[in-house]
Write a protein that holds these residues in place. Structure first.
Motif, PDB file in Angstrom:
ATOM      1  N   ALA A  44      11.426 -22.403 -24.947  1.00 37.61           N
ATOM      2  CA  ALA A  44      12.740 -21.782 -25.125  1.00 37.61           C
ATOM      3  C   ALA A  44      12.635 -20.426 -25.814  1.00 37.61           C
ATOM      4  O   ALA A  44      13.469 -19.539 -25.601  1.00 37.61           O
ATOM      5  CB  ALA A  44      13.654 -22.701 -25.934  1.00 37.61           C
ATOM      6  N   ALA A  45      11.587 -20.245 -26.654  1.00 45.17           N
ATOM      7  CA  ALA A  45      11.398 -18.980 -27.360  1.00 45.17           C
ATOM      8  C   ALA A  45      10.743 -17.919 -26.483  1.00 45.17           C
ATOM      9  O   ALA A  45      10.590 -16.771 -26.911  1.00 45.17           O
ATOM     10  CB  ALA A  45      10.550 -19.199 -28.611  1.00 45.17           C
ATOM     11  N   GLY A  46      10.355 -18.287 -25.268  1.00 47.75           N
ATOM     12  CA  GLY A  46       9.758 -17.318 -24.360  1.00 47.75           C
ATOM     13  C   GLY A  46       8.245 -17.342 -24.299  1.00 47.75           C
ATOM     14  O   GLY A  46       7.630 -16.506 -23.628  1.00 47.75           O
ATOM     15  N   LEU A  47       7.619 -18.291 -24.980  1.00 45.89           N
ATOM     16  CA  LEU A  47       6.167 -18.405 -24.914  1.00 45.89           C
ATOM     17  C   LEU A  47       5.752 -19.067 -23.600  1.00 45.89           C
ATOM     18  O   LEU A  47       6.406 -20.014 -23.152  1.00 45.89           O
ATOM     19  CB  LEU A  47       5.640 -19.247 -26.083  1.00 45.89           C
ATOM     20  CG  LEU A  47       5.706 -18.611 -27.471  1.00 45.89           C
ATOM     21  CD1 LEU A  47       5.447 -19.668 -28.544  1.00 45.89           C
ATOM     22  CD2 LEU A  47       4.686 -17.485 -27.591  1.00 45.89           C
ATOM     23  N   PRO A  48       4.672 -18.620 -22.976  1.00 43.55           N
ATOM     24  CA  PRO A  48       4.200 -19.308 -21.769  1.00 43.55           C
ATOM     25  C   PRO A  48       3.659 -20.688 -22.120  1.00 43.55           C
ATOM     26  O   PRO A  48       3.237 -20.935 -23.250  1.00 43.55           O
ATOM     27  CB  PRO A  48       3.090 -18.384 -21.251  1.00 43.55           C
ATOM     28  CG  PRO A  48       2.660 -17.589 -22.435  1.00 43.55           C
ATOM     29  CD  PRO A  48       3.867 -17.430 -23.302  1.00 43.55           C
ATOM     30  N   ALA A  49       3.653 -21.562 -21.150  1.00 46.39           N
ATOM     31  CA  ALA A  49       3.250 -22.948 -21.393  1.00 46.39           C
ATOM     32  C   ALA A  49       1.835 -23.028 -21.962  1.00 46.39           C
ATOM     33  O   ALA A  49       1.564 -23.804 -22.882  1.00 46.39           O
ATOM     34  CB  ALA A  49       3.351 -23.759 -20.098  1.00 46.39           C
ATOM     35  N   PHE A  68       6.695 -19.873 -36.075  1.00 46.49           N
ATOM     36  CA  PHE A  68       6.156 -18.854 -35.159  1.00 46.49           C
ATOM     37  C   PHE A  68       7.041 -18.750 -33.916  1.00 46.49           C
ATOM     38  O   PHE A  68       7.375 -17.633 -33.486  1.00 46.49           O
ATOM     39  CB  PHE A  68       4.729 -19.214 -34.767  1.00 46.49           C
ATOM     40  CG  PHE A  68       4.087 -18.208 -33.850  1.00 46.49           C
ATOM     41  CD1 PHE A  68       3.262 -17.224 -34.363  1.00 46.49           C
ATOM     42  CD2 PHE A  68       4.305 -18.247 -32.482  1.00 46.49           C
ATOM     43  CE1 PHE A  68       2.663 -16.286 -33.520  1.00 46.49           C
ATOM     44  CE2 PHE A  68       3.726 -17.319 -31.633  1.00 46.49           C
ATOM     45  CZ  PHE A  68       2.897 -16.335 -32.150  1.00 46.49           C
ATOM     46  N   ALA A  69       7.394 -19.890 -33.334  1.00 49.78           N
ATOM     47  CA  ALA A  69       8.213 -19.867 -32.123  1.00 49.78           C
ATOM     48  C   ALA A  69       9.572 -19.229 -32.390  1.00 49.78           C
ATOM     49  O   ALA A  69      10.079 -18.447 -31.572  1.00 49.78           O
ATOM     50  CB  ALA A  69       8.385 -21.287 -31.586  1.00 49.78           C
ATOM     51  N   GLN A  70      10.165 -19.561 -33.527  1.00 52.90           N
ATOM     52  CA  GLN A  70      11.467 -18.993 -33.857  1.00 52.90           C
ATOM     53  C   GLN A  70      11.381 -17.477 -34.025  1.00 52.90           C
ATOM     54  O   GLN A  70      12.223 -16.733 -33.515  1.00 52.90           O
ATOM     55  CB  GLN A  70      11.998 -19.628 -35.147  1.00 52.90           C
ATOM     56  CG  GLN A  70      13.415 -19.184 -35.503  1.00 52.90           C
ATOM     57  CD  GLN A  70      13.868 -19.768 -36.822  1.00 52.90           C
ATOM     58  OE1 GLN A  70      13.055 -20.040 -37.697  1.00 52.90           O
ATOM     59  NE2 GLN A  70      15.165 -19.957 -36.971  1.00 52.90           N
ATOM     60  N   LEU A  71      10.365 -17.007 -34.736  1.00 57.56           N
ATOM     61  CA  LEU A  71      10.217 -15.570 -34.963  1.00 57.56           C
ATOM     62  C   LEU A  71       9.853 -14.841 -33.669  1.00 57.56           C
ATOM     63  O   LEU A  71      10.300 -13.719 -33.426  1.00 57.56           O
ATOM     64  CB  LEU A  71       9.145 -15.313 -36.024  1.00 57.56           C
ATOM     65  CG  LEU A  71       9.458 -15.838 -37.433  1.00 57.56           C
ATOM     66  CD1 LEU A  71       8.296 -15.563 -38.364  1.00 57.56           C
ATOM     67  CD2 LEU A  71      10.738 -15.216 -37.972  1.00 57.56           C
ATOM     68  N   TRP A  72       9.050 -15.472 -32.850  1.00 52.26           N
ATOM     69  CA  TRP A  72       8.676 -14.872 -31.570  1.00 52.26           C
ATOM     70  C   TRP A  72       9.915 -14.691 -30.692  1.00 52.26           C
ATOM     71  O   TRP A  72      10.103 -13.644 -30.062  1.00 52.26           O
ATOM     72  CB  TRP A  72       7.654 -15.749 -30.864  1.00 52.26           C
ATOM     73  CG  TRP A  72       7.210 -15.229 -29.524  1.00 52.26           C
ATOM     74  CD1 TRP A  72       7.816 -15.429 -28.314  1.00 52.26           C
ATOM     75  CD2 TRP A  72       6.065 -14.403 -29.257  1.00 52.26           C
ATOM     76  NE1 TRP A  72       7.122 -14.800 -27.315  1.00 52.26           N
ATOM     77  CE2 TRP A  72       6.049 -14.160 -27.866  1.00 52.26           C
ATOM     78  CE3 TRP A  72       5.062 -13.863 -30.058  1.00 52.26           C
ATOM     79  CZ2 TRP A  72       5.062 -13.390 -27.256  1.00 52.26           C
ATOM     80  CZ3 TRP A  72       4.077 -13.096 -29.459  1.00 52.26           C
ATOM     81  CH2 TRP A  72       4.088 -12.873 -28.070  1.00 52.26           C
ATOM     82  N   GLY A  73      10.752 -15.718 -30.657  1.00 51.59           N
ATOM     83  CA  GLY A  73      11.969 -15.631 -29.860  1.00 51.59           C
ATOM     84  C   GLY A  73      12.925 -14.562 -30.352  1.00 51.59           C
ATOM     85  O   GLY A  73      13.728 -14.026 -29.571  1.00 51.59           O
ATOM     86  N   ALA A  74      12.853 -14.235 -31.646  1.00 47.85           N
ATOM     87  CA  ALA A  74      13.714 -13.198 -32.223  1.00 47.85           C
ATOM     88  C   ALA A  74      13.082 -11.818 -32.150  1.00 47.85           C
ATOM     89  O   ALA A  74      13.617 -10.861 -32.719  1.00 47.85           O
ATOM     90  CB  ALA A  74      14.030 -13.541 -33.675  1.00 47.85           C
ATOM     91  N   LEU A  75      11.932 -11.681 -31.452  1.00 48.17           N
ATOM     92  CA  LEU A  75      11.236 -10.401 -31.287  1.00 48.17           C
ATOM     93  C   LEU A  75      10.854  -9.789 -32.638  1.00 48.17           C
ATOM     94  O   LEU A  75      10.941  -8.573 -32.842  1.00 48.17           O
ATOM     95  CB  LEU A  75      12.098  -9.421 -30.476  1.00 48.17           C
ATOM     96  CG  LEU A  75      12.525  -9.899 -29.080  1.00 48.17           C
ATOM     97  CD1 LEU A  75      13.381  -8.852 -28.403  1.00 48.17           C
ATOM     98  CD2 LEU A  75      11.300 -10.226 -28.230  1.00 48.17           C
TER      99      LEU A  75
END
Length: 246
Positions: A44-49, A68-75
């Motif tokens: 959901a954060a945009g990381l590839p599988a 990490f996923a949350q921060l990645w999704g927030a650019l």
């Protein structure tokens, strides 16, 4: 903390390993849903599988992976991401220092492997074994059994979460589940007054600091919570004294 010389009946490597596996299996009931959640949130954060699955092997830290996923999704800028993840994982250095005396005689290859596998759940179970269990030269196999079981379960849960996440429509927002996950972990983790103080201070700072850019409120809240918890350690003394008198 170094143990006395082992008796002839000291558990062997296989017995210690299986003991660690048995100690970890009940804990997987709480770990597996968290791993599934991370797999879903990572996508959901945009990381590839492949990156979501690889992170569970490279980082192998549930809380830091979700952050990490949350921060990645927030650019968020990479520097802020790396710093925040490092702060979240600082507690692992304390775990290592706590068990170092029991593992001091091991070769470096064992120390590096066990350091990689030393998570929250592994530390709690291993500490009880090291303190209260019979002394023996193969005790590190107990920690290895715990860590390997948790590692395997975490990888499978992440893969399951990726498969589930791929089937969820992109328009569904899953951000709320991050907060719910951390609230559940927090409730289970707070056992002392100082920990409650740390949680309350960190929560208050997180709310007040929300307007800061690049999600810097996470770093600020973590630092404030750690400082408050350390300052409030005196609140735990009566309880610790009572436990020591039993």
């Amino acid at each position: 903390m170094n143990a006395a010389p082992p008796s002839p009946s000291s558990p062997g490597a296989a017995e210690e390993f299986l003991g660690g596996v048995r100690a970890e299996l009940p804990l997987l009931l709480g770990v597996m849903p968290f791993g599934l959640m991370f797999g879903v949130l990572g996508l959901a954060a945009g990381l590839p599988a492949w990156a979501v699955i690889a992170m569970s092997s490279v980082v192998f830290g549930g809380a830091s992976q979700v952050v990490f996923a949350q921060l990645w999704g927030a650019l968020t800028p990479p520097t802020v991401i790396c710093t925040t993840v490092a702060v979240v994982n600082l507690r692992h250095a304390l775990y290592s220092a706590s068990v170092a005396d029991w593992l001091r005689g091991l070769p470096w290859r064992w120390k590096l492997l066990l350091a990689y596998l030393l998570t929250d759940e592994a530390y709690a179970a291993a500490l009880a074994r090291f303190r209260d269990g019979p002394p023996g030269p193969q005790r590190h196999w107990f920690l290895f059994g715990i860590g390997f079981t948790l590692w395997l379960g975490w990888q499978l849960a992440t893969i399951g979460g990726v498969l589930v996440g791929a089937a969820i429509p992109a328009g569904w927002s899953l951000d709320f589940s991050i907060a719910l996950t951390f609230i559940a972990l927090l409730v289970l983790a707070v056992h002392r007054r100082s920990e409650l103080v740390a949680a309350l201070v960190a929560g208050a700072v997180a709310i007040v600091a929300q307007p800061l850019p690049h999600k810097l409120w996470i770093l600020l809240a973590a630092a404030a919570g750690i400082a408050a918890g350390l300052a409030a350690r005196g609140l735990d003394r009566p309880r610790l004294a009572a436990e020591g008198a039993r």
